[in-house]
Scaffold this active site. Sequence first.
Site, PDB file in Angstrom:
ATOM      1  N   GLY A  47       0.822  -1.194   0.000  1.00  0.00           N
ATOM      2  CA  GLY A  47       0.000   0.000   0.000  1.00  0.00           C
ATOM      3  C   GLY A  47       0.865   1.256   0.000  1.00  0.00           C
ATOM      4  O   GLY A  47       2.071   1.218   0.235  1.00  0.00           O
ATOM      5  N   GLY A  48       0.246   2.391  -0.291  1.00  0.00           N
ATOM      6  CA  GLY A  48       0.938   3.667  -0.203  1.00  0.00           C
ATOM      7  C   GLY A  48       1.483   4.169  -1.525  1.00  0.00           C
ATOM      8  O   GLY A  48       1.288   3.575  -2.589  1.00  0.00           O
ATOM      9  N   THR A  88       8.248   5.933  -1.894  1.00  0.00           N
ATOM     10  CA  THR A  88       9.135   6.095  -0.750  1.00  0.00           C
ATOM     11  C   THR A  88      10.566   5.788  -1.175  1.00  0.00           C
ATOM     12  O   THR A  88      10.807   5.254  -2.259  1.00  0.00           O
ATOM     13  CB  THR A  88       8.711   5.198   0.425  1.00  0.00           C
ATOM     14  OG1 THR A  88       9.343   5.648   1.623  1.00  0.00           O
ATOM     15  CG2 THR A  88       9.079   3.743   0.188  1.00  0.00           C
ATOM     16  N   TYR A  89      11.489   6.134  -0.300  1.00  0.00           N
ATOM     17  CA  TYR A  89      12.918   5.906  -0.547  1.00  0.00           C
ATOM     18  C   TYR A  89      13.437   4.842   0.403  1.00  0.00           C
ATOM     19  O   TYR A  89      13.082   4.808   1.579  1.00  0.00           O
ATOM     20  CB  TYR A  89      13.712   7.201  -0.334  1.00  0.00           C
ATOM     21  CG  TYR A  89      15.202   6.982  -0.215  1.00  0.00           C
ATOM     22  CD1 TYR A  89      15.966   6.640  -1.332  1.00  0.00           C
ATOM     23  CD2 TYR A  89      15.851   7.106   1.010  1.00  0.00           C
ATOM     24  CE1 TYR A  89      17.332   6.416  -1.223  1.00  0.00           C
ATOM     25  CE2 TYR A  89      17.219   6.901   1.126  1.00  0.00           C
ATOM     26  CZ  TYR A  89      17.950   6.551   0.012  1.00  0.00           C
ATOM     27  OH  TYR A  89      19.304   6.328   0.113  1.00  0.00           O
ATOM     28  N   HIS A  90      14.280   3.952  -0.116  1.00  0.00           N
ATOM     29  CA  HIS A  90      15.049   3.016   0.699  1.00  0.00           C
ATOM     30  C   HIS A  90      16.522   3.204   0.367  1.00  0.00           C
ATOM     31  O   HIS A  90      16.880   3.394  -0.797  1.00  0.00           O
ATOM     32  CB  HIS A  90      14.660   1.573   0.400  1.00  0.00           C
ATOM     33  CG  HIS A  90      13.284   1.209   0.864  1.00  0.00           C
ATOM     34  ND1 HIS A  90      12.848   1.393   2.152  1.00  0.00           N
ATOM     35  CD2 HIS A  90      12.247   0.645   0.203  1.00  0.00           C
ATOM     36  CE1 HIS A  90      11.611   0.960   2.276  1.00  0.00           C
ATOM     37  NE2 HIS A  90      11.214   0.520   1.096  1.00  0.00           N
ATOM     38  N   GLY A 102       4.441   0.657   4.823  1.00  0.00           N
ATOM     39  CA  GLY A 102       3.617   0.232   3.698  1.00  0.00           C
ATOM     40  C   GLY A 102       3.544  -1.279   3.702  1.00  0.00           C
ATOM     41  O   GLY A 102       4.588  -1.946   3.724  1.00  0.00           O
ATOM     42  N   GLY A 129       6.552  -3.733   4.959  1.00  0.00           N
ATOM     43  CA  GLY A 129       6.632  -3.381   6.369  1.00  0.00           C
ATOM     44  C   GLY A 129       7.031  -1.952   6.628  1.00  0.00           C
ATOM     45  O   GLY A 129       6.344  -1.026   6.205  1.00  0.00           O
ATOM     46  N   ALA A 171      10.252   1.250   7.349  1.00  0.00           N
ATOM     47  CA  ALA A 171      11.607   1.760   7.138  1.00  0.00           C
ATOM     48  C   ALA A 171      11.833   2.906   8.109  1.00  0.00           C
ATOM     49  O   ALA A 171      11.137   3.926   8.046  1.00  0.00           O
ATOM     50  CB  ALA A 171      11.797   2.225   5.699  1.00  0.00           C
ATOM     51  N   CYS A 176       5.629   9.609   0.097  1.00  0.00           N
ATOM     52  CA  CYS A 176       4.250   9.221   0.441  1.00  0.00           C
ATOM     53  C   CYS A 176       3.231  10.248  -0.037  1.00  0.00           C
ATOM     54  O   CYS A 176       2.081  10.254   0.424  1.00  0.00           O
ATOM     55  CB  CYS A 176       4.101   8.988   1.943  1.00  0.00           C
ATOM     56  SG  CYS A 176       5.238   7.741   2.596  1.00  0.00           S
TER      57      CYS A 176
END
Length: 231
Positions: free
Chosen positions: A77-78, A81-83, A170, A182, A184, A200
């Site tokens: 979901g969502g 995003t950055y990892h 997420g 999950g 971050a 987001c």
Amino acid sequence: MTPLHVRELGVVPYLEAWELQKRLATDRAADRIPDTLLLLEHPHTYTFGRSGQRANLLWSEAECAARGIELHWVDRGGDITYHGPGQLVGYPILKLGTPDAANGRLPQTDYVGYMRRLEEMLIRVLLRCGLVAGQLNGITGVFVQPDVASRCPHCPPAARLAPSKIAQIGVKVDARGVSQHGFALNVAPEMAYFEGIIGCGLREHAPISMADLLGAPPDPITVRAAAVQEF
């Protein structure tokens, strides 16, 4: 107590970790493994969730490639995003419900409540490290209030106007009732990479890290240990 298997994997490419989650989810659904928590980091990666908007990617694909950033559309979901290195990423593979034998449907399960409990867990992790954080009504994630964010000497003015986001969440719960994806937690990532996205889709909530607030990167082993304990 329900057993939990914790696997600390180090730095893992995003697609490799995603495939691992899928395999483990199949094993968890069949009760071949216990509930499992994967803890890891990723190389620089932007991911779009199921409600992702391309407009929230501010850098072109060519610029992302030049900066060594992978782009992936995924089934959590969502939005975007950055990892990257310096985050603590956690993927819980949990059996949250069992399909009914008669109709194959999941029983009523509080999946929103599951995300709230992930937030609460991260809030306790941050408290162990000397930081006060909390939840915002109607917005998924973990935030620090502007008076806390004001400790950050180089953060943008937005960090002093609205709560800043220190952790992203997420998730996916598949048809078998098993969770994937999950959280971050921004421990000490290179925050410049957040400039390439509207994280987001939230323009008014600037990203922030533990290192920004503590003045120095916290010990990652200590943060991981706190996460395991609180999870």
